[in-house]
Every structure is written in structure tokens, then in C-alpha cells.
Scaffold this motif. Structure first.
Motif, PDB file in Angstrom:
ATOM      1  N   VAL A 326       0.854  -1.196   0.000  1.00  0.00           N
ATOM      2  CA  VAL A 326       0.000   0.000   0.000  1.00  0.00           C
ATOM      3  C   VAL A 326       0.884   1.237   0.000  1.00  0.00           C
ATOM      4  O   VAL A 326       1.754   1.397   0.865  1.00  0.00           O
ATOM      5  CB  VAL A 326      -0.936   0.006   1.219  1.00  0.00           C
ATOM      6  CG1 VAL A 326      -1.764   1.295   1.247  1.00  0.00           C
ATOM      7  CG2 VAL A 326      -1.838  -1.216   1.196  1.00  0.00           C
ATOM      8  N   ALA A 327       0.674   2.103  -1.001  1.00  0.00           N
ATOM      9  CA  ALA A 327       1.479   3.321  -1.120  1.00  0.00           C
ATOM     10  C   ALA A 327       0.869   4.431  -0.275  1.00  0.00           C
ATOM     11  O   ALA A 327      -0.338   4.473  -0.038  1.00  0.00           O
ATOM     12  CB  ALA A 327       1.565   3.753  -2.580  1.00  0.00           C
ATOM     13  N   THR A 328       1.714   5.344   0.181  1.00  0.00           N
ATOM     14  CA  THR A 328       1.258   6.470   0.997  1.00  0.00           C
ATOM     15  C   THR A 328       1.765   7.772   0.403  1.00  0.00           C
ATOM     16  O   THR A 328       2.695   7.790  -0.415  1.00  0.00           O
ATOM     17  CB  THR A 328       1.765   6.328   2.435  1.00  0.00           C
ATOM     18  OG1 THR A 328       3.203   6.285   2.426  1.00  0.00           O
ATOM     19  CG2 THR A 328       1.225   5.067   3.094  1.00  0.00           C
ATOM     20  N   GLY A 329       1.141   8.873   0.845  1.00  0.00           N
ATOM     21  CA  GLY A 329       1.559  10.188   0.360  1.00  0.00           C
ATOM     22  C   GLY A 329       0.849  10.563  -0.916  1.00  0.00           C
ATOM     23  O   GLY A 329       0.747   9.760  -1.842  1.00  0.00           O
ATOM     24  N   GLY A 330       0.362  11.820  -0.979  1.00  0.00           N
ATOM     25  CA  GLY A 330      -0.317  12.291  -2.186  1.00  0.00           C
ATOM     26  C   GLY A 330      -1.468  11.387  -2.553  1.00  0.00           C
ATOM     27  O   GLY A 330      -2.322  11.055  -1.735  1.00  0.00           O
ATOM     28  N   GLY A 377      -6.411   2.924   2.600  1.00  0.00           N
ATOM     29  CA  GLY A 377      -5.624   3.688   3.569  1.00  0.00           C
ATOM     30  C   GLY A 377      -5.901   5.171   3.586  1.00  0.00           C
ATOM     31  O   GLY A 377      -5.221   5.919   4.292  1.00  0.00           O
ATOM     32  N   ARG A 378      -6.881   5.639   2.788  1.00  0.00           N
ATOM     33  CA  ARG A 378      -7.200   7.070   2.758  1.00  0.00           C
ATOM     34  C   ARG A 378      -8.661   7.272   3.134  1.00  0.00           C
ATOM     35  O   ARG A 378      -9.535   6.483   2.746  1.00  0.00           O
ATOM     36  CB  ARG A 378      -6.928   7.676   1.377  1.00  0.00           C
ATOM     37  CG  ARG A 378      -5.445   7.689   1.009  1.00  0.00           C
ATOM     38  CD  ARG A 378      -5.202   8.362  -0.334  1.00  0.00           C
ATOM     39  NE  ARG A 378      -3.785   8.467  -0.617  1.00  0.00           N
ATOM     40  CZ  ARG A 378      -3.085   7.538  -1.244  1.00  0.00           C
ATOM     41  NH1 ARG A 378      -3.678   6.429  -1.664  1.00  0.00           N
ATOM     42  NH2 ARG A 378      -1.791   7.702  -1.448  1.00  0.00           N
ATOM     43  N   SER A 379      -8.944   8.343   3.839  1.00  0.00           N
ATOM     44  CA  SER A 379     -10.305   8.645   4.267  1.00  0.00           C
ATOM     45  C   SER A 379     -11.020   9.453   3.210  1.00  0.00           C
ATOM     46  O   SER A 379     -10.417   9.966   2.257  1.00  0.00           O
ATOM     47  CB  SER A 379     -10.278   9.414   5.579  1.00  0.00           C
ATOM     48  OG  SER A 379      -9.734  10.718   5.368  1.00  0.00           O
ATOM     49  N   THR A 380     -12.315   9.599   3.404  1.00  0.00           N
ATOM     50  CA  THR A 380     -13.101  10.425   2.484  1.00  0.00           C
ATOM     51  C   THR A 380     -12.752  11.896   2.599  1.00  0.00           C
ATOM     52  O   THR A 380     -13.097  12.685   1.720  1.00  0.00           O
ATOM     53  CB  THR A 380     -14.594  10.229   2.765  1.00  0.00           C
ATOM     54  OG1 THR A 380     -14.860  10.523   4.150  1.00  0.00           O
ATOM     55  CG2 THR A 380     -15.027   8.802   2.479  1.00  0.00           C
ATOM     56  N   ALA A 381     -12.076  12.280   3.664  1.00  0.00           N
ATOM     57  CA  ALA A 381     -11.620  13.660   3.804  1.00  0.00           C
ATOM     58  C   ALA A 381     -10.365  13.922   2.978  1.00  0.00           C
ATOM     59  O   ALA A 381      -9.956  15.077   2.805  1.00  0.00           O
ATOM     60  CB  ALA A 381     -11.352  13.981   5.268  1.00  0.00           C
ATOM     61  N   GLU A 382      -9.737  12.850   2.473  1.00  0.00           N
ATOM     62  CA  GLU A 382      -8.513  13.001   1.682  1.00  0.00           C
ATOM     63  C   GLU A 382      -8.778  12.891   0.194  1.00  0.00           C
ATOM     64  O   GLU A 382      -8.153  13.597  -0.609  1.00  0.00           O
ATOM     65  CB  GLU A 382      -7.500  11.939   2.095  1.00  0.00           C
ATOM     66  CG  GLU A 382      -7.027  12.039   3.533  1.00  0.00           C
ATOM     67  CD  GLU A 382      -6.097  10.902   3.886  1.00  0.00           C
ATOM     68  OE1 GLU A 382      -4.888  10.992   3.588  1.00  0.00           O
ATOM     69  OE2 GLU A 382      -6.594   9.896   4.441  1.00  0.00           O
ATOM     70  N   VAL A 383      -9.676  11.991  -0.227  1.00  0.00           N
ATOM     71  CA  VAL A 383      -9.894  11.766  -1.650  1.00  0.00           C
ATOM     72  C   VAL A 383     -11.333  11.319  -1.873  1.00  0.00           C
ATOM     73  O   VAL A 383     -11.941  10.648  -1.026  1.00  0.00           O
ATOM     74  CB  VAL A 383      -8.911  10.708  -2.205  1.00  0.00           C
ATOM     75  CG1 VAL A 383      -9.139   9.350  -1.556  1.00  0.00           C
ATOM     76  CG2 VAL A 383      -9.035  10.595  -3.728  1.00  0.00           C
ATOM     77  N   SER A 384     -11.885  11.739  -3.000  1.00  0.00           N
ATOM     78  CA  SER A 384     -13.200  11.280  -3.438  1.00  0.00           C
ATOM     79  C   SER A 384     -13.117  10.985  -4.927  1.00  0.00           C
ATOM     80  O   SER A 384     -12.217  11.469  -5.629  1.00  0.00           O
ATOM     81  CB  SER A 384     -14.279  12.333  -3.150  1.00  0.00           C
ATOM     82  OG  SER A 384     -13.981  13.545  -3.830  1.00  0.00           O
ATOM     83  N   PHE A 385     -14.067  10.183  -5.409  1.00  0.00           N
ATOM     84  CA  PHE A 385     -14.031   9.739  -6.804  1.00  0.00           C
ATOM     85  C   PHE A 385     -15.380  10.009  -7.465  1.00  0.00           C
ATOM     86  O   PHE A 385     -16.441   9.740  -6.894  1.00  0.00           O
ATOM     87  CB  PHE A 385     -13.730   8.238  -6.899  1.00  0.00           C
ATOM     88  CG  PHE A 385     -12.432   7.837  -6.270  1.00  0.00           C
ATOM     89  CD1 PHE A 385     -11.234   7.992  -6.950  1.00  0.00           C
ATOM     90  CD2 PHE A 385     -12.405   7.305  -4.988  1.00  0.00           C
ATOM     91  CE1 PHE A 385     -10.035   7.639  -6.365  1.00  0.00           C
ATOM     92  CE2 PHE A 385     -11.206   6.940  -4.388  1.00  0.00           C
ATOM     93  CZ  PHE A 385     -10.020   7.108  -5.082  1.00  0.00           C
ATOM     94  N   LEU A 386     -15.315  10.548  -8.669  1.00  0.00           N
ATOM     95  CA  LEU A 386     -16.486  10.663  -9.531  1.00  0.00           C
ATOM     96  C   LEU A 386     -16.242   9.745 -10.725  1.00  0.00           C
ATOM     97  O   LEU A 386     -15.268   9.928 -11.463  1.00  0.00           O
ATOM     98  CB  LEU A 386     -16.693  12.101  -9.998  1.00  0.00           C
ATOM     99  CG  LEU A 386     -17.791  12.312 -11.050  1.00  0.00           C
ATOM    100  CD1 LEU A 386     -19.146  11.898 -10.510  1.00  0.00           C
ATOM    101  CD2 LEU A 386     -17.827  13.754 -11.523  1.00  0.00           C
ATOM    102  N   LEU A 387     -17.092   8.749 -10.922  1.00  0.00           N
ATOM    103  CA  LEU A 387     -16.885   7.721 -11.931  1.00  0.00           C
ATOM    104  C   LEU A 387     -17.858   7.942 -13.079  1.00  0.00           C
ATOM    105  O   LEU A 387     -19.073   8.046 -12.871  1.00  0.00           O
ATOM    106  CB  LEU A 387     -17.093   6.332 -11.309  1.00  0.00           C
ATOM    107  CG  LEU A 387     -16.317   6.091  -9.998  1.00  0.00           C
ATOM    108  CD1 LEU A 387     -16.609   4.705  -9.462  1.00  0.00           C
ATOM    109  CD2 LEU A 387     -14.824   6.290 -10.209  1.00  0.00           C
ATOM    110  N   VAL A 388     -17.321   8.001 -14.287  1.00  0.00           N
ATOM    111  CA  VAL A 388     -18.118   8.247 -15.489  1.00  0.00           C
ATOM    112  C   VAL A 388     -17.917   7.072 -16.435  1.00  0.00           C
ATOM    113  O   VAL A 388     -16.792   6.784 -16.846  1.00  0.00           O
ATOM    114  CB  VAL A 388     -17.703   9.561 -16.190  1.00  0.00           C
ATOM    115  CG1 VAL A 388     -18.613   9.840 -17.380  1.00  0.00           C
ATOM    116  CG2 VAL A 388     -17.724  10.722 -15.208  1.00  0.00           C
ATOM    117  N   ASP A 389     -19.016   6.386 -16.759  1.00  0.00           N
ATOM    118  CA  ASP A 389     -18.913   5.179 -17.575  1.00  0.00           C
ATOM    119  C   ASP A 389     -19.933   5.252 -18.699  1.00  0.00           C
ATOM    120  O   ASP A 389     -21.136   5.264 -18.445  1.00  0.00           O
ATOM    121  CB  ASP A 389     -19.174   3.935 -16.711  1.00  0.00           C
ATOM    122  CG  ASP A 389     -19.064   2.655 -17.518  1.00  0.00           C
ATOM    123  OD1 ASP A 389     -18.585   2.716 -18.665  1.00  0.00           O
ATOM    124  OD2 ASP A 389     -19.454   1.592 -17.007  1.00  0.00           O
TER     125      ASP A 389
END
Length: 892
Positions: A326-330, A377-389
Motif C-alpha cells: 500500500v502506497a502512501t503520500g499524495g 488507507g485514505r479517508s473520504t476527507a482526503e480523496v473522493s471519486f467521480l466515476l463516469v462510464d
């Protein structure tokens, strides 16, 4: 081992029949004896039977001989055909044995990874390779001779047939095999020579195990497919491929002429487009296309992995995401493996990425693994995703429930695309405001602003359907870095979809298998991805920030791993959504919560530019009159019920009730809700229509709460339609009528559900009324008592009254309570009716408006009399009669 097949007994000429001497002499001797005994000359005639019998016997002998010749000929042909069949079977058996012992290049390339016949060679053994198919000694011998002197054998060509069978049986077309250790040089045009060389090299690699030899290949893109093979690979200048191991050196080289071949090439084959020559022997050369060779190399890699053979630097054929670190940072994520795990960070190496790959190359699996790796390893306060298919939403189905996911967009129409554009632009503005409020220059310096990763599958398909989205994505790509918005764009045809304005901001570029070299070059700058074999799902070429390309394998996120990730993140708070959920198809009024009670709740309005859905409220004193236009089943009548229920009034849905409602005496500042006003106007006469529009326009101008619904905007509404300051457009059948009603042409949608519509180009959904509102009934009054004037229409019988006079009977007018007459009688007594109505009511029975105008010159506006048979004019106003007996009307 030689096979011997004997020829059949050759056909023999039958012996000729002998002359029947005794049979010919017997009649002669008999006739002579009878003559001596009987002395009768006539018996000498029997002597003639001798020659006859001789001739008959000779003819019969010839016939029998011909029959024997035919039988002998047929026997030979049958037996020689049987011999030919035996020769064919023997040759087929030899060919099958040769093919089994030495399979061709295409058969070897198509072997399964677990084939047990691979890599059985021992040290010191030959390395046989098949160069093609050519003529070889068969080992089948045809024995026997056919005499050349026999006439019948000559006539049927027995000797020639036997010689043909000997020649045919002596040669079999099978694999021409040489030992690769002798060195193979292939001379010919480069493209043809390369195809033959690939066939030879694949056979060598299939014979020599990867842990027993290494490959030294030219530093030439034509040999890039060897990178997928499990054998250790080294590149050097030159034109020869060498497979080198303990006691082994097999060389395969190509050249335009034989003198340019390396000295170790002791076997030289000249090739053309569809033929070859090995010395004096002609061949059908073995050849492999580059994709076939790449598939074979991948199969060898799978076979080596299955056998536990692994060389350093070889890209694995399969990787599980959960096995990677699992990578960390950014936004660092580890989801690719080359000779080791590869870490990619959209923040550090992006800010955006482009992924190319044709159908079946593994795009969807790569995107799922990448998203899962970023979310781990990341919370919703760090990253969110919008998926377009744009494939229907199936690609991102396993992650639709992920707490980090703010939405899954699928197959947008024009309206949905417009909503997405406005919402995403609003998201950029919101992020700019957050940064400005916090005095931050970039998202790294701000708090409470998670990074947003927009992942688009089938980007080219989306732009083809919705070209306006391209400018939005160019804007997102240009401003996304500082605002924390990142794009991952995936497409089958990157050379057409991802233009320079977007590509310039995509620091991470990944190309899975593509069918066109231009698509591979457009992403990574090399054509390497176009050579990835069909079976290598997930194999890709990676280029980061303009660096060198690397071959890699995308990891697979198993369904169990994705389900565990979704479950683990379930308790986290949801991140801010770029837009609200679409408006509901059915909206109960209780769900419309207005901030103010000073207004009529209509429904909800979608405000994507503000990233919110707001209550829709009509404030008549501020917003002015309301006009809703919609076709059949569009929800306009439900809107009338909704309005009347909250305004506390009745719905006017009849032209006669509308006439009454607009009478000046009826107007006391109350609300007016008219349903289908266009239909009601169409049922009025020209003068009545003008009168209604004039009165209705007055009500709309004086600030009253007036709401109208209509199916369309005809010319009859030309006076009142412009006064409606609040115009709602529901579903309208044609685009032309939508535009005439005041809507924008590009917003027309003939498939809107009931209650759905537009207000000032914003999408709305009207609420459902709690109950059906009461309808306004036409006003009516009882039959007046006392003196009256009665006007009778055609076919209406005069009522029987005790004190009644006819028009023109002047002597009795003073005493008569009621004056009754037809239209013609009143016309004859010109002006009498106008004088009488000054002090008594005028009852009108079965008379239309035109006839009434003939006898009442100074009457007030005539109502729509077709809606009722009886009226009364009193105090300057027409009223319907509530009840009339059949005696009064004569209608029964």
C-alpha cells in the motif's frame, strides 16, 4: 523403416483360339459316306456345313477372347487402384508421423502453456527447427515389373501407370527440418525474412528451457516481442538472434543477400513472398506474424511461471492487487508490476492520466485496481471519486457503494451533460472560494477540501455523443492541479479522443493493447503497445512524465477485495458531492419545504450551477401571473389542482364558468386558476373571446393571483400570454411548439415525465397535489317572478301564462305582466324590447348570440349561450336560469 507395396499381376493377352479342323471335316466326310451308301447326289449338300462350322467356331473364339481381355483389363484397374490407395495411406501415415515428430512453427506457437512436450531437450541434443514444407524421401517402395512386350499391357498403359505410382510413392511433402545449432541464415526481402526468422526463433525457444539459455537479440523494434518471453534477454547491434547456453549456440540471422550473413550460418534459405529455396529444394516456408510470435512468447512466459521458472526482469502474467504494498503520500497507488511493483502518484506525476486500450485489453480491471489502490488507507476527507462510464455503468459497479464515491454517471443525454457541465464548473468555483476564504494558494494548504479524482471510461464515446464536454475537460485539466481535481481518461482510440490540449496535462500515460500503432504512439510515444498479444489481458506500456517506457502488468482487484474495501469504508462520512441527485419522478407536496410561507409551493428546481436543489415557490405579488404550458398527460391539470388547493379557490375549467369568473362583480381580489385556457378560448365566439381576453388581461395586470394552464400558445392568447411573468414549460410534443411557447430549442425533451418541465431554462419537478381541487360551476339564478319580457328561439314553445301579451299589442301592454315573442316578433316591434328591459328582466329561451343581437341593440356583452338553453338579462347582466320546466322551454 521402408514400406514395400507390390504391384498387381499385369494384364496378359489371352491365347487365340485354334482352327476347328475336325469340326470342319466331319460334315464333309459324313456327306461323302451317305452318297456312297445311298447314291443320292443331294446328300452331298451336307458337305457345305464344314466351312460354316469352321467360320462360326472362329467367330466364337474371337468373342471369347475379347471378353477375356475386358475382364483382364478391369482386374488390373481395380487392383492398381487398390495399390494407389495403399500408397496414399502409407504417405499419409508418413506425413502424420513427420508432423508429430516435428510440428511446425504455427503449431508450436499455438501450444497451451501446460503442454507436456515443451522443454524436454537434454544438453547436447540437437535443436530441430522446421523451415517449411518440402519434398522428402517417403520410404515407400513399389515392387513388381510390367512387361513392355505384352500387347494388352501396352494398350492400357500398365507400365506407365506403374512407373507413375513408383514416382508418387517415393516422395512425401513433409517438414523440412534442420538443426538450429548449424546456424540459419534467411535471405530475402526484410518483411518476409523477418516472418520466417520469427518462426525459427519461436521453435528454438520452445525447445530450449529458459533456465538453460539466454537470448541475444538485435537492438531493433522488430524483435521487441521477445521481451515477453521467459528467457533472459540482452540487446545488441546486429541482425542475428542468438540463443546461447551450455554447449549450445543457435543463430538465426536475416540479410538481403547471402554474403551479408554471419559466418556461423551454415544453413542458408532464400525466401520470397510465398515460396522458399533451401539449396535445390523448393519449400513452402514457415512464417509467423509479429502478433503470433508475441502470443507465443507470452504463452512461454505462462509456461515458465507454471513450471516455477522465473527470470529477473520478466513481467509477470498475473498480479493480485492485495499482494502489492500500500502506497502512501499524495495519491500514490501501487497497481502495476514490471520487474517489481510500480508506484504512480497523480499528485506528484500527474496531475492527470490517460489510459488507452482496445476491448478486451483489461481497461476496466486496471481502473478498478487503480481506484481501489488510491482509496486504500485514505479517508473520504482526503480523496473522493467521480466515476463516469459510457458503457452503461457496469465497469464501476463494484465500487458504486464506496464511501469515497460521490457518484457514477452513465450514458448522459443532452440534459444530463448540461447538468454535469454546470455542476463541475460550480465545483471548481466552490473550490476556488474555499481556497480564497482560507488564504491558500493550492489544495495542499487548505483544510476540509478532499482531492477529487474524475475517472472516465470510454472517453471517446462520451465526446462523440456530447462534444460540448471537451471544453469542460480542457478547463478541468488546466485548473485541476491547484484545485485538487484530477482526471483519469480511458479510451479505445486515444489518437482521436485525447487532443493536445488535454494530453499536455497528462503526466501519467498507460497504453494497454491497441490495434493501431498511431494509438500506441499517441500515448506513450512508441508503437510497443500495438504488439501486445491478444491473450495478454492487463499487459501495458507505461510512461511517466516524459521518461522511458516500461512494460508492466496491471493488477487484478478480486471481487472479495473490492467488497472488503467498500465495507471497511462504510462508516466514513460522505465527501461533498459535485451535484445533487436528479429530481424525483414523483414529488409529494410534503417534501417541498419552503423557507418562506408567503408563497405557493410548486415543487423543486434543479440548480446545478449552484450545486443544489431548491424549493420552487410562486409569490404572485412578486413573480406576477403564472402560465404553465404542456401537452397531454404533462401534469398541467395536476398543477391547477396544486395551485387551487393552496390558494383556497376553485379551478375554472369551463368557458361558461370562466365567463362568470371574469365578470367585474366577481372580482374582489381573489385568486383565479384557469385550466386549459387555450381550449376554453377556442370554444368562444370571436366577440366573447376578445371580451374574455380583455378581462383576463386586466386581472393579470392589477396584481391578482392569476394562474393559467394551456396545451399550447395559440394566437387567441396573444394578448394574455406575454403578461405571464412566470412561465413553466412542461412536456410539449414538438420542438417548434416548445420554442413558440418561449422555450430554448436545445432543451426540448418530448419524453419528460408528468410534472417535469423547465422554468427559466432550469429543470423543475412539480409537486403532486394532496387532493383534487373543486371545479367552479357556472353561476345560475331562478326564474324571475313578476313582469318580464321573454324571447323565444326557433322550436321553443311559448309558456302558458295567465297574463301574457305578444310584442306589438300596445293596448294591453300596460296591464300585461309578461310579454312573450319570438325573435321575428320582437324584430317586428322594433325597439320595444330595449324599452321593456329598462324596468323588467328579459328571459331568453333557446336563442343564440347572433339572433339576440338583432333584437337587443344596447345589451351588455352576450355570454356563450351554447352552454345553456335559458338565460335572463337583469340589472345589466346575463345569468343562467337554474331550472326551467318543459312547459317553459318546449324541449321536454
Amino acid at each position: 523403416m521402408e514400406t514395400r507395396i507390390g504391384l498387381p499381376r499385369p494384364p496378359a493377352e489371352p491365347e487365340p483360339a485354334s482352327f476347328p479342323l475336325l469340326a470342319s471335316l466331319a460334315p464333309v466326310l459324313g456327306a461323302g459316306g451317305l452318297w456312297l451308301l445311298l447314291q443320292t447326289p443331294t446328300v452331298l449338300v451336307f458337305a457345305l456345313l464344314g466351312p460354316v462350322i469352321a467360320l462360326a467356331s472362329l467367330g466364337d473364339g474371337r468373342r471369347v477372347r475379347r471378353r477375356r481381355r475386358r475382364r483382364e483389363t478391369e482386374r488390373w484397374r481395380v487392383e492398381i487402384a487398390h495399390v494407389a490407395a495403399r500408397i496414399d495411406a502409407a504417405l499419409d501415415q508418413r506425413r502424420e508421423a513427420m508432423a508429430a515428430a516435428h510440428p511446425g512453427a504455427r503449431e508450436i506457437a499455438g501450444r497451451a502453456a501446460h503442454d507436456p512436450h515443451r522443454w524436454r531437450r537434454s544438453a547436447g541434443d540437437a535443436v530441430p527447427i522446421v523451415l517449411g514444407i518440402g519434398a522428402l524421401p517417403s520410404g515407400v517402395a513399389v515392387e513388381g515389373e510390367v512387361p513392355a512386350t505384352d500387347e494388352l499391357a501396352r494398350s492400357v498403359g500398365a507400365a506407365a501407370e506403374a512407373e507413375r505410382l513408383r514416382s508418387f510413392a517415393a516422395v512425401v511433402h513433409g517438414p523440412v527440418v534442420v538443426d538450429a545449432r548449424d546456424g540459419l541464415g534467411i535471405v530475402g526481402q526484410r518483411r518476409v525474412a523477418l516472418a520466417a526468422a520469427r518462426a525459427a526463433v519461436v521453435q528454438v525457444l520452445d525447445a530450449v528451457p529458459p533456465d538453460a539459455a539466454e537470448v541475444i537479440a538485435p537492438d531493433d523494434p522488430a524483435w521487441d516481442w521477445l521481451t515477453a518471453a521467459p528467457h533472459p534477454l540482452h540487446r545488441e547491434p546486429g541482425s542475428a538472434v542468438r540463443v546461447v547456453g551450455d554447449g549450445l549456440e543457435a543463430t538465426v540471422a536475416i540479410a538481403a543477400r547471402a554474403s551479408a550473413l554471419p559466418r556461423e550460418c551454415r544453413v542458408v534459405m532464400h525466401v520470397a513472398l510465398d515460396s522458399a529455396r533451401l539449396g535445390s529444394r523448393a519449400l513452402e516456408p514457415a512464417a509467423l506474424a509479429e502478433r503470433e510470435a508475441a502470443d507465443a512468447a507470452l504463452t512461454l512466459a505462462l509456461a515458465a511461471e507454471h513450471a516455477g521458472i522465473r527470470r529477473a526482469g520478466v513481467v509477470p502474467a498475473h498480479v493480485d492487487l492485495e499482494a502489492l504494498p500500500v502506497a502512501t503520500g499524495g495519491l500514490a497507488a501501487t497497481f502495476l508490476v514490471a520487474d517489481g511493483p510500480i508506484e504512480l502518484d497523480l499528485v506528484r506525476e500527474g496531475p492527470h492520466a490517460v489510459v488507452g486500450g482496445t476491448t478486451g485489453s483489461g481497461k476496466s480491471e486496471l481502473l478498478l485496481a487503480w481506484i481501489a489502490a488510491m482509496a486504500t488507507g485514505r479517508s473520504t476527507a482526503e480523496v473522493s471519486f467521480l466515476l463516469v462510464d459510457f458503457k452503461g455503468g457496469a465497469s464501476f459497479g463494484p465500487l458504486a457503494g464506496l464511501a469515497h464515491c460521490v457518484g457514477v454517471m452513465t450514458d448522459l443525454d443532452d440534459v444530463g451533460a448540461r447538468r454535469a457541465i454546470e455542476s463541475l464548473r460550480a465545483e471548481l468555483r466552490r473550490r476556488e472560494r474555499v481556497l480564497a476564504d482560507q488564504g491558500a494558494r493550492a489544495v495542499e494548504q487548505a483544510s476540509g477540501l478532499p482531492r477529487l479524482v474524475i475517472v472516465v471510461d470510454e472517453f471517446a464515446a462520451m465526446l462523440q455523443e456530447l462534444p460540448d464536454l471537451h471544453r469542460l475537460f480542457v478547463d478541468l485539466a488546466a485548473r485541476g492541479r491547484s484545485l485538487g481535481v484530477h482526471l483519469v481518461l480511458c479510451t479505445q482510440r486515444p489518437s482521436e479522443a485525447v487532443r493536445d490540449a488535454l494530453l499536455a496535462n497528462c503526466g501519467i500515460r498507460i497504453s494497454l493493447r491497441v490495434t493501431d500503432e498511431h494509438d500506441a504512439v499517441a500515448i506513450t510515444g512508441t508503437a510497443e503497445a500495438a504488439t501486445i498479444p491478444l491473450a495478454a489481458r492487463g499487459r501495458c506500456v507505461v510512461r511517466v512524465s516524459g521518461g522511458a517506457t516500461r512494460a508492466a502488468q496491471a493488477a487484478i482487484a478480486s471481487p472479495a477485495h473490492l467488497a472488503a474495501l467498500v465495507a471497511h469504508a462504510a462508516g466514513q462520512p460522505g465527501p461533498p458531492r459535485p451535484w445533487c441527485a436528479p429530481l424525483p419522478a414523483r414529488l409529494p407536496l410534503a417534501l417541498v419545504q419552503a423557507d418562506t410561507v408567503d408563497g405557493v409551493r410548486l415543487g423543486l428546481v434543479d440548480l446545478p450551477a449552484q450545486q443544489r436543489v431548491a424549493p420552487l415557490v410562486w409569490r404572485p405579488g412578486v413573480d406576477g401571473p403564472l402560465l404553465a404550458i404542456g401537452g397531454t398527460s404533462s401534469g398541467r391539470s395536476s398543477l391547477a389542482d396544486l395551485l387551487a388547493g393552496q390558494l383556497g379557490c376553485e379551478v375554472v375549467d369551463r368557458e361558461d364558468a370562466l365567463w362568470d369568473a371574469l365578470h367585474p362583480e366577481e372580482h374582489a381580489g381573489g385568486a383565479l386558476v384557469v385550466d386549459d385556457v387555450d381550449l376554453q378560448l377556442s370554444r368562444l365566439g370571436e366577440e366573447q373571446q376578445s371580451r374574455v381576453c380583455q378581462l383576463l388581461a386586466g386581472r393579470m395586470r392589477d396584481g391578482s393571483a392569476v394562474a393559467l394552464t394551456a396545451r399550447r400558445v395559440p394566437s387567441s392568447m396573444g394578448q394574455i400570454a406575454p403578461l405571464a411573468e412566470l412561465r413553466i414549460l412542461l412536456r410539449i410534443a414538438s420542438r417548434q411548439e416548445h420554442v413558440v411557447a418561449g422555450g430554448a430549442g436545445h432543451l426540448h425533451d418530448g419524453s419528460l415525465l408528468p410534472g417535469a418541465g423547465w422554468l427559466r431554462d432550469e429543470r423543475i419537478q412539480l409537486a403532486l397535489p394532496d387532493a383534487r381541487a373543486p371545479r367552479r360551476a357556472p353561476r345560475s339564478v331562478p326564474m324571475p317572478t313578476g313582469p318580464a319580457a321573454i324571447v323565444l328561439g326557433a322550436g321553443v314553445a311559448a309558456p302558458r301564462l295567465a297574463h301574457a301579451a305578444r310584442p306589438g299589442e300596445r293596448s294591453s301592454l300596460g296591464d300585461a305582466d309578461v310579454v312573450v315573442g319570438t325573435v321575428a316578433e320582437w324584430e317586428a316591434a322594433w325597439g320595444e324590447l330595449d324599452r321593456l328591459r329598462a324596468d323588467r328582466p328579459v328571459v331568453v329561451l333557446g336563442v343564440d348570440e347572433r339572433q339576440l343581437r338583432q333584437v337587443l341593440r344596447l345589451a351588455p356583452p352576450v355570454p356563450p349561450m351554447r352552454s345553456a338553453p335559458a338565460w335572463v338579462l337583469e340589472r345589466g347582466r346575463f345569468e343562467r336560469l337554474r331550472y326551467l320546466s318543459s312547459e317553459a322551454t318546449g324541449t321536454g
